[in-house]
Design a protein around this motif. Sequence first.
Motif, PDB file in Angstrom:
ATOM      1  N   LEU A 238       0.828  -1.207   0.000  1.00  0.00           N
ATOM      2  CA  LEU A 238       0.000   0.000   0.000  1.00  0.00           C
ATOM      3  C   LEU A 238       0.864   1.259   0.000  1.00  0.00           C
ATOM      4  CD1 LEU A 238      -2.972  -0.960   2.334  1.00  0.00           C
ATOM      5  CD2 LEU A 238      -3.033  -0.566  -0.129  1.00  0.00           C
ATOM      6  N   ALA A 239       2.022   1.206   0.640  1.00  0.00           N
ATOM      7  CA  ALA A 239       2.935   2.353   0.622  1.00  0.00           C
ATOM      8  C   ALA A 239       3.418   2.634  -0.799  1.00  0.00           C
ATOM      9  CB  ALA A 239       4.124   2.106   1.552  1.00  0.00           C
TER      10      ALA A 239
ATOM     11  N   ASN B 228      -9.925   4.423  -6.499  1.00  0.00           N
ATOM     12  CA  ASN B 228     -10.427   5.280  -5.423  1.00  0.00           C
ATOM     13  C   ASN B 228     -10.519   4.525  -4.098  1.00  0.00           C
ATOM     14  OD1 ASN B 228     -10.646   7.466  -7.167  1.00  0.00           O
ATOM     15  ND2 ASN B 228     -12.788   7.050  -7.634  1.00  0.00           N
ATOM     16  N   CYS B 229     -11.000   3.301  -4.157  1.00  0.00           N
ATOM     17  CA  CYS B 229     -11.144   2.488  -2.951  1.00  0.00           C
ATOM     18  C   CYS B 229      -9.785   2.159  -2.339  1.00  0.00           C
ATOM     19  CB  CYS B 229     -11.923   1.214  -3.281  1.00  0.00           C
ATOM     20  SG  CYS B 229     -12.219   0.142  -1.863  1.00  0.00           S
ATOM     21  N   VAL B 230      -8.845   1.687  -3.150  1.00  0.00           N
ATOM     22  CA  VAL B 230      -7.517   1.337  -2.637  1.00  0.00           C
ATOM     23  C   VAL B 230      -6.804   2.598  -2.142  1.00  0.00           C
ATOM     24  CG1 VAL B 230      -5.260   0.312  -3.176  1.00  0.00           C
ATOM     25  CG2 VAL B 230      -7.356  -0.743  -4.057  1.00  0.00           C
ATOM     26  N   ASP B 231      -6.972   3.721  -2.832  1.00  0.00           N
ATOM     27  CA  ASP B 231      -6.395   4.984  -2.356  1.00  0.00           C
ATOM     28  C   ASP B 231      -6.914   5.329  -0.964  1.00  0.00           C
ATOM     29  OD1 ASP B 231      -4.778   5.507  -4.542  1.00  0.00           O
ATOM     30  OD2 ASP B 231      -6.131   6.995  -5.429  1.00  0.00           O
ATOM     31  N   GLU B 232      -8.188   5.118  -0.751  1.00  0.00           N
ATOM     32  CA  GLU B 232      -8.800   5.408   0.546  1.00  0.00           C
ATOM     33  C   GLU B 232      -8.206   4.501   1.623  1.00  0.00           C
ATOM     34  OE1 GLU B 232     -10.853   7.874   2.602  1.00  0.00           O
ATOM     35  OE2 GLU B 232     -10.690   8.246   0.472  1.00  0.00           O
TER      36      GLU B 232
ATOM     37  N   ILE C  32      -1.304   0.037   8.004  1.00  0.00           N
ATOM     38  CA  ILE C  32      -1.351  -1.159   7.155  1.00  0.00           C
ATOM     39  C   ILE C  32      -0.575  -0.954   5.851  1.00  0.00           C
ATOM     40  CG2 ILE C  32      -3.510  -2.038   8.120  1.00  0.00           C
ATOM     41  CD1 ILE C  32      -4.931  -0.924   5.614  1.00  0.00           C
ATOM     42  N   SER C  33       0.371  -0.037   5.857  1.00  0.00           N
ATOM     43  CA  SER C  33       1.092   0.320   4.630  1.00  0.00           C
ATOM     44  C   SER C  33       1.902  -0.833   4.033  1.00  0.00           C
ATOM     45  CB  SER C  33       2.005   1.518   4.872  1.00  0.00           C
ATOM     46  OG  SER C  33       2.985   1.202   5.829  1.00  0.00           O
ATOM     47  N   SER C  34       2.186  -1.868   4.815  1.00  0.00           N
ATOM     48  CA  SER C  34       2.944  -3.005   4.279  1.00  0.00           C
ATOM     49  C   SER C  34       2.039  -4.051   3.629  1.00  0.00           C
ATOM     50  CB  SER C  34       3.781  -3.655   5.379  1.00  0.00           C
ATOM     51  OG  SER C  34       2.935  -4.190   6.379  1.00  0.00           O
ATOM     52  N   GLN C  35       0.734  -3.919   3.781  1.00  0.00           N
ATOM     53  CA  GLN C  35      -0.207  -4.856   3.153  1.00  0.00           C
ATOM     54  C   GLN C  35      -0.141  -4.716   1.627  1.00  0.00           C
ATOM     55  OE1 GLN C  35      -2.316  -7.161   4.689  1.00  0.00           O
ATOM     56  NE2 GLN C  35      -1.107  -6.629   6.476  1.00  0.00           N
TER      57      GLN C  35
END
Length: 106
Positions: free
Chosen positions: A32-33, A77-81, A88-91
Amino acid sequence: MRWLVAILVVTFFATPALAEWYEGGTLHNASLAQWKAGSYSDKLATAGDWSVTILGEAKVRKIGFSGVKVIANEIVNCVDEVAKENSISSQRASEMAAACFIMLGL
């Protein structure tokens, strides 16, 4: 006349072809990062790939690439949110995208 031909040749060969919206996605295995740091065009192309895979050939043929683009944009948009949550940036972004497909009823 020679200069006109030269201009046409330079224009034709020097102008890069515009990539389609679904080309060039590189965030398939991103965290996610990494997703958060990606460009919108990269996110959209990646989400387009995920969308085509999840929707399947029959659905893609039915809605066309313009329909896939709408869905891909919703996924972006959803993943950005979700990516706004630093804890959870490592997910993996792909896992969040799959959850987004379910949550959005796509």
